[in-house]
Design a protein around this motif. Structure first.
Motif, PDB file in Angstrom:
ATOM      1  N   MET A  10       0.800  -1.404  -0.195  1.00  0.00           N
ATOM      2  CA  MET A  10      -0.102   0.469  -0.119  1.00  0.00           C
ATOM      3  C   MET A  10       1.220   1.109   0.198  1.00  0.00           C
ATOM      4  O   MET A  10       1.884   1.301   0.487  1.00  0.00           O
ATOM      5  CB  MET A  10      -1.040   0.584   1.225  1.00  0.00           C
ATOM      6  N   ASP A  36       0.748   5.782  -0.590  1.00  0.00           N
ATOM      7  CA  ASP A  36       0.068   6.302  -0.064  1.00  0.00           C
ATOM      8  C   ASP A  36       0.696   7.843  -1.480  1.00  0.00           C
ATOM      9  O   ASP A  36       1.572   6.561  -2.108  1.00  0.00           O
ATOM     10  CB  ASP A  36      -0.001   7.656   0.816  1.00  0.00           C
ATOM     11  N   THR A  37       0.142   9.012  -2.076  1.00  0.00           N
ATOM     12  CA  THR A  37       0.238   9.059  -3.646  1.00  0.00           C
ATOM     13  C   THR A  37       1.563   9.541  -3.301  1.00  0.00           C
ATOM     14  O   THR A  37       2.273   9.887  -4.383  1.00  0.00           O
ATOM     15  CB  THR A  37      -0.373  10.972  -3.293  1.00  0.00           C
ATOM     16  N   ILE A  70       3.841   6.498  -3.717  1.00  0.00           N
ATOM     17  CA  ILE A  70       3.026   6.585  -5.428  1.00  0.00           C
ATOM     18  C   ILE A  70       4.551   6.994  -6.508  1.00  0.00           C
ATOM     19  O   ILE A  70       4.435   6.764  -7.749  1.00  0.00           O
ATOM     20  CB  ILE A  70       1.769   5.972  -5.792  1.00  0.00           C
ATOM     21  N   VAL A 116       2.240   2.664 -10.493  1.00  0.00           N
ATOM     22  CA  VAL A 116       0.900   3.247 -10.581  1.00  0.00           C
ATOM     23  C   VAL A 116       0.335   1.931  -9.460  1.00  0.00           C
ATOM     24  O   VAL A 116       0.788   1.174  -8.945  1.00  0.00           O
ATOM     25  CB  VAL A 116       0.129   3.076 -11.765  1.00  0.00           C
ATOM     26  N   ASP A 117      -1.015   1.819  -9.352  1.00  0.00           N
ATOM     27  CA  ASP A 117      -2.074   1.376  -8.560  1.00  0.00           C
ATOM     28  C   ASP A 117      -2.295   0.072  -9.244  1.00  0.00           C
ATOM     29  O   ASP A 117      -2.519   0.550 -10.524  1.00  0.00           O
ATOM     30  CB  ASP A 117      -3.061   1.697  -8.372  1.00  0.00           C
ATOM     31  N   GLY A 118      -1.635  -1.612  -9.018  1.00  0.00           N
ATOM     32  CA  GLY A 118      -2.371  -2.570  -9.495  1.00  0.00           C
ATOM     33  C   GLY A 118      -1.015  -2.372 -10.663  1.00  0.00           C
ATOM     34  O   GLY A 118      -0.779  -3.974 -11.476  1.00  0.00           O
ATOM     35  N   VAL A 135       0.838  -3.359  -6.349  1.00  0.00           N
ATOM     36  CA  VAL A 135       1.294  -2.387  -5.701  1.00  0.00           C
ATOM     37  C   VAL A 135      -0.263  -1.892  -5.349  1.00  0.00           C
ATOM     38  O   VAL A 135      -1.083  -2.016  -6.383  1.00  0.00           O
ATOM     39  CB  VAL A 135       2.100  -0.979  -6.704  1.00  0.00           C
ATOM     40  N   ARG A 136      -0.735  -1.441  -4.789  1.00  0.00           N
ATOM     41  CA  ARG A 136      -1.929  -0.434  -4.474  1.00  0.00           C
ATOM     42  C   ARG A 136      -1.898   1.119  -3.713  1.00  0.00           C
ATOM     43  O   ARG A 136      -0.729   0.964  -2.989  1.00  0.00           O
ATOM     44  CB  ARG A 136      -3.613  -1.280  -3.488  1.00  0.00           C
ATOM     45  N   ALA A 137      -2.425   2.033  -4.791  1.00  0.00           N
ATOM     46  CA  ALA A 137      -2.056   2.679  -4.551  1.00  0.00           C
ATOM     47  C   ALA A 137      -3.615   3.818  -3.346  1.00  0.00           C
ATOM     48  O   ALA A 137      -4.670   3.260  -3.615  1.00  0.00           O
ATOM     49  CB  ALA A 137      -2.770   4.417  -5.249  1.00  0.00           C
ATOM     50  N   GLU A 138      -3.218   4.202  -2.369  1.00  0.00           N
ATOM     51  CA  GLU A 138      -4.325   4.701  -1.694  1.00  0.00           C
ATOM     52  C   GLU A 138      -5.294   5.918  -2.442  1.00  0.00           C
ATOM     53  O   GLU A 138      -4.211   6.208  -3.021  1.00  0.00           O
ATOM     54  CB  GLU A 138      -4.078   5.340  -0.003  1.00  0.00           C
ATOM     55  N   PRO A 139      -6.427   5.783  -1.521  1.00  0.00           N
ATOM     56  CA  PRO A 139      -6.849   6.933  -2.683  1.00  0.00           C
ATOM     57  C   PRO A 139      -6.350   8.204  -2.750  1.00  0.00           C
ATOM     58  O   PRO A 139      -6.192   8.355  -0.850  1.00  0.00           O
ATOM     59  CB  PRO A 139      -8.491   7.277  -2.908  1.00  0.00           C
TER      60      PRO A 139
END
Length: 150
Positions: free
Chosen positions: A33, A35-36, A39, A65-67, A80-84
Motif C-alpha cells: 500500500m 500513499d500519493t 507512489i 501505479v495502482d495495480g 502495488v495498491r495506491a491509497e485513494p
C-alpha cells in the motif's frame, strides 16, 4: 529483504489478471500500500500486507501505479495498491473570490483540479495547512470550505 527492480505488468492486463486470480485463491498475493507521495517515487523501501520487507528500485522509464505487479512467480505475487487521493473542496462566493482563490493556490504551487465551480486541492498537503493559508478568504466568507472528497 526482497529487491524489486522492475514492473512486470499491470494487474488489469488480461494474462496477468488470470495468473493473479489463481494465486489470490491460494492466498499467495501480497500487496504494497502506497500513499500519493510514495507512489511517485522510484526508489523506496516498503512492507507488504504480509510483512515482507521490499526495496523498490525502478529504472527511469518505469513509474509505480495502482495495480503495478512487481513480482510474479509460481508461488507468489506482489502488487502495488495506491491509497485513494484525498481532496479538499472549496467554492468561491463570486468571480472575484474565485480569482483570489485560484491565485492563492497557484502561488502556493498546490496541485488542484476544477469541477464546475469547485476548486479541489490535493489533501496530502494537510487540511490544517491549506485552511491556515486561506484563512483571509475563508474568514470573510469569500470562499467556502466544503470539506474533503475522495
Amino acid at each position: 529483504m526482497l529487491k524489486l527492480n522492475s514492473i512486470v505488468g499491470l494487474a488489469a492486463d488480461q494474462q496477468l489478471s488470470a495468473r493473479l486470480h489463481l494465486l489470490d485463491h491460494e492466498g499467495r498475493v501480497e500487496f504494497i500500500m502506497l500513499d500519493t507521495a510514495e507512489i511517485t517515487r522510484r526508489r523506496l523501501s516498503a512492507r507488504t500486507d504480509r510483512g515482507t520487507l521490499c526495496t523498490i528500485s525502478l529504472p527511469r522509464t518505469q513509474r509505480l501505479v495502482d495495480g503495478a505487479v512487481l513480482l510474479l512467480e509460481d508461488k507468489r505475487a506482489i502488487v502495488v495498491r495506491a491509497e485513494p487521493e484525498r481532496w479538499l473542496v472549496f467554492k468561491a462566493a463570486n468571480a472575484a473570490a474565485g480569482i483570489e482563490l485560484g491565485y492563492c493556490a497557484g502561488n502556493m504551487h498546490w496541485p488542484v483540479r476544477f469541477e464546475g465551480d469547485h476548486l479541489y486541492v490535493v489533501g496530502e498537503l494537510g487540511s490544517v495547512h491549506v485552511l491556515d493559508r486561506l484563512h483571509h478568504v475563508l474568514d470573510r466568507g469569500a470562499v467556502i470550505f466544503l470539506g474533503e472528497d475522495k
